[in-house]
Scaffold this active site. Structure first.
Site, short mmCIF file in Angstrom:
data_model
loop_
_atom_site.label_atom_id
_atom_site.label_comp_id
_atom_site.label_asym_id
_atom_site.label_seq_id
_atom_site.Cartn_x
_atom_site.Cartn_y
_atom_site.Cartn_z
CE LYS A 74 -3.93 1.99 2.60
NZ LYS A 74 -4.81 1.81 3.77
CB SER A 149 -8.20 3.61 2.58
OG SER A 149 -7.33 3.06 3.57
CB SER A 173 -8.35 0.75 5.53
OG SER A 173 -9.10 1.91 5.35
N1 GLN Z 1 -13.04 4.02 5.97
C1 GLN Z 1 -12.54 4.53 7.21
C2 GLN Z 1 -12.17 5.99 7.03
O1 GLN Z 1 -12.46 6.50 6.03
C3 GLN Z 1 -11.37 3.71 7.65
C4 GLN Z 1 -10.13 4.03 6.95
C5 GLN Z 1 -8.97 3.20 7.34
O2 GLN Z 1 -9.10 2.18 8.00
N2 GLN Z 1 -7.79 3.66 6.94
O3 GLN Z 1 -11.60 6.62 7.86
#
Ligand code: GLN
Length: 486
Positions: A74, A149, A173
């Site tokens: 990532k 994400s 994410s």
């Molecule tokens: N979808 C969540 C957010 O937008 C979690 C994101 C994540 O785990 N990096 O913050």
């Protein structure tokens, strides 16, 4: 092939590391223009590394555990000399002068970097649509999102564009995209894995973890990346158990808790619910005991998270001021306008929204009403889990309330997007380990994920239960067809 199977092939001389890497490169070149899972590519060095593995092997040198395994990382994990953008204009030209601890551990274990993967900007989002470099598509249906994400990492594993990938999980994410893409994704206990070199989003929640095709691969990767690190003071100084060695223990007598609040959600799709219930019945038939559990504060997770995470993000992202590194706006004649126009041009709208919310929640007049109150609710959520783990060994929930949604579906409604992490966020707030793995398909053939949540440092148990479930069910054998390849 699993990592273990590949190792056998390599040691028996049936295939070389170079051949394997070449296969992955060819596939990326053929289909990734459709999926858009990769940002920077690292093919030249990957081939050289693979050659080195083959040379060592021919000289009879003992190969490390992940020798020749092609990885994707990532793009919020620093890789020395290779761009690390966080999918943001702000870091478009940033080339880290150092390597993150987790990636260094992978390379020490012989793994090979194919490239960096797409994400929602600074890991803020649930669909990988908030990327400055274009959205990633779900390989099961390219009109849908891969989740986020870490959508690039999930889609890359699901479409066979790497053998394993790393992601980061602040509120879901890793697990939510794993669920949307039909792969295994794991968030370790807070502090199990080093965050050194992970670009910070919300430091009390962020954890790095693996995406893999099967549970035993997740155990192999976690084994390598876990453990104390003097570069991260929140990284726990405790020994790492033998994750792979414990997989085959049977689960007879295991007490599995089904959180009532999870199954009563209004937004939970019936197909997802049925599939997870069916999975729990299978576990029961394998000798586990099912127990219904109340976690009264579970549903407060989202509201709590959307105060705490943006607060921490607003502090962490203050470093992007146009001076130290990152994007600097030109043609402005004083420091303050330079900083504000660099931020206004460098950050996308979701990142700006989070910074605004966080700055507001931390400001003098509101810190007690919002930030401190959220911290108190966070403690209540943790207490719910503590109470639950007095009665059960592990908790079972769906990973996400729905299967993968259509690209653009939640563009106008950030709250609807936020709700897709309803079931994953509580584990982050409590610092607990959790794993998502496929348990079925919906009526249009999209994968459904189930989540196991464990008590602190119970990764070994999580992997064992997930492995036993995976062996008993046959859903994991399904892979997306390559119909989307022109
Ligand atoms: N979808 C969540 C957010 O937008 C979690 C994101 C994540 O785990 N990096 O913050």
């Amino acid at each position: 092939m699993s990592i273990a199977e590949w190792r056998t092939q390599l040691t028996n001389g049936n295939v070389s590391a170079k051949e394997l890497v070449e296969k992955y490169i060819a596939r990326i070149e053929k289909i990734d223009h459709t999926i858009n899972s990769y940002l920077a590519l690292n093919f030249e060095k990957a081939l050289l590394q693979a050659q080195k593995v083959d040379e060592d092997h021919s000289l009879g040198i003992k190969l490390p555990p992940l020798a020749g395994i092609p990885f994707a990382i990532k793009d919020n994990l620093c890789t020395k000399g290779i761009p690390t953008t966080c999918s943001s204009r702000m870091l478009e030209n940033f080339v880290p002068p150092y390597e993150s601890t987790v990636t260094q551990r992978l390379w020490n274990a012989g793994a090979i970097l194919l490239g960096k993967t797409n994400l929602d900007e600074f890991a803020m989002g649930s669909s990988t649509e908030n990327s400055a470099f274009g959205a990633t598509s779900n390989p099961w249906d390219i009109s849908r999102v891969p989740g986020g994400s870490s959508g690039g990492s999930a889609a890359a594993v699901a479409s066979g564009l790497c053998m394993s990938a790393l992601g980061s999980d602040t509120g879901g994410s890793i697990r939510q995209p794993a669920s949307f893409c039909g792969v295994v994704g794991m968030k370790p206990t807070y502090g199990r894995v080093s965050r050194s070199g992970l670009v910070a989003f919300a430091s009390s929640l962020d954890q790095v973890g693996p995406f893999t095709n099967c549970v035993s691969d997740a155990a192999e990767v976690l084994q390598v990346i876990s453990g104390a690190d003097c570069l991260d003071s929140t990284c726990l100084n405790v020994s790492v158990p033998d994750y792979v060695g414990s997989l085959s223990k049977p689960i007879k007598g295991l007490r599995i808790g089904l959180i009532n609040q999870c199954f009563e959600q209004k937004g939970l799709s019936t197909k997802v619910k049925d599939s997870v219930i069916q999975a729990s019945n299978l576990l029961q038939s394998m000798g586990a005991e099912l127990i219904n559990i109340d976690c009264p504060f579970f549903n407060e997770g989202i509201a709590t998270y959307y105060v705490i995470a943006p607060s921490e993000a607003s502090a962490n992202l203050a470093r992007y001021d146009g001076v130290k590194y990152g994007y600097r706006s030109k043609g402005v004649d004083n420091l303050s306008s330079m900083t504000s126009s660099s931020r206004s041009q460098g950050f996308g709208s979701e990142v700006k929204r989070r910074i605004l919310i966080g700055t507001y929640a931390l400001s003098a007049g509101y810190v007690d009403a919002y930030y401190k109150k959220a911290q108190k609710v966070r403690t209540l959520i943790r207490q719910d889990f503590n109470n639950a783990f007095e009665k059960v060994d592990i908790l079972l929930t769906p990973t996400a309330p729905t299967t993968a949604f259509k690209a653009g579906e939640h563009n106008e409604d950030p709250l609807a997007m936020y709700l897709s992490d309803l079931l994953t966020i509580p584990a982050n707030l409590a610092g607990l380990p959790a794993i998502s793995l496929p348990c079925g398909f919906d009526q249009v053939g999209l994968p459904i994920g189930l989540q196991f949540i464990g008590n602190v440092l119970k990764e070994e148990l999580l992997l064992q239960v997930a492995y036993q479930y995976e062996q008993a069910s046959d859903v994991m054998r399904n892979k997306p067809s390559s119909d989307f390849i022109p």
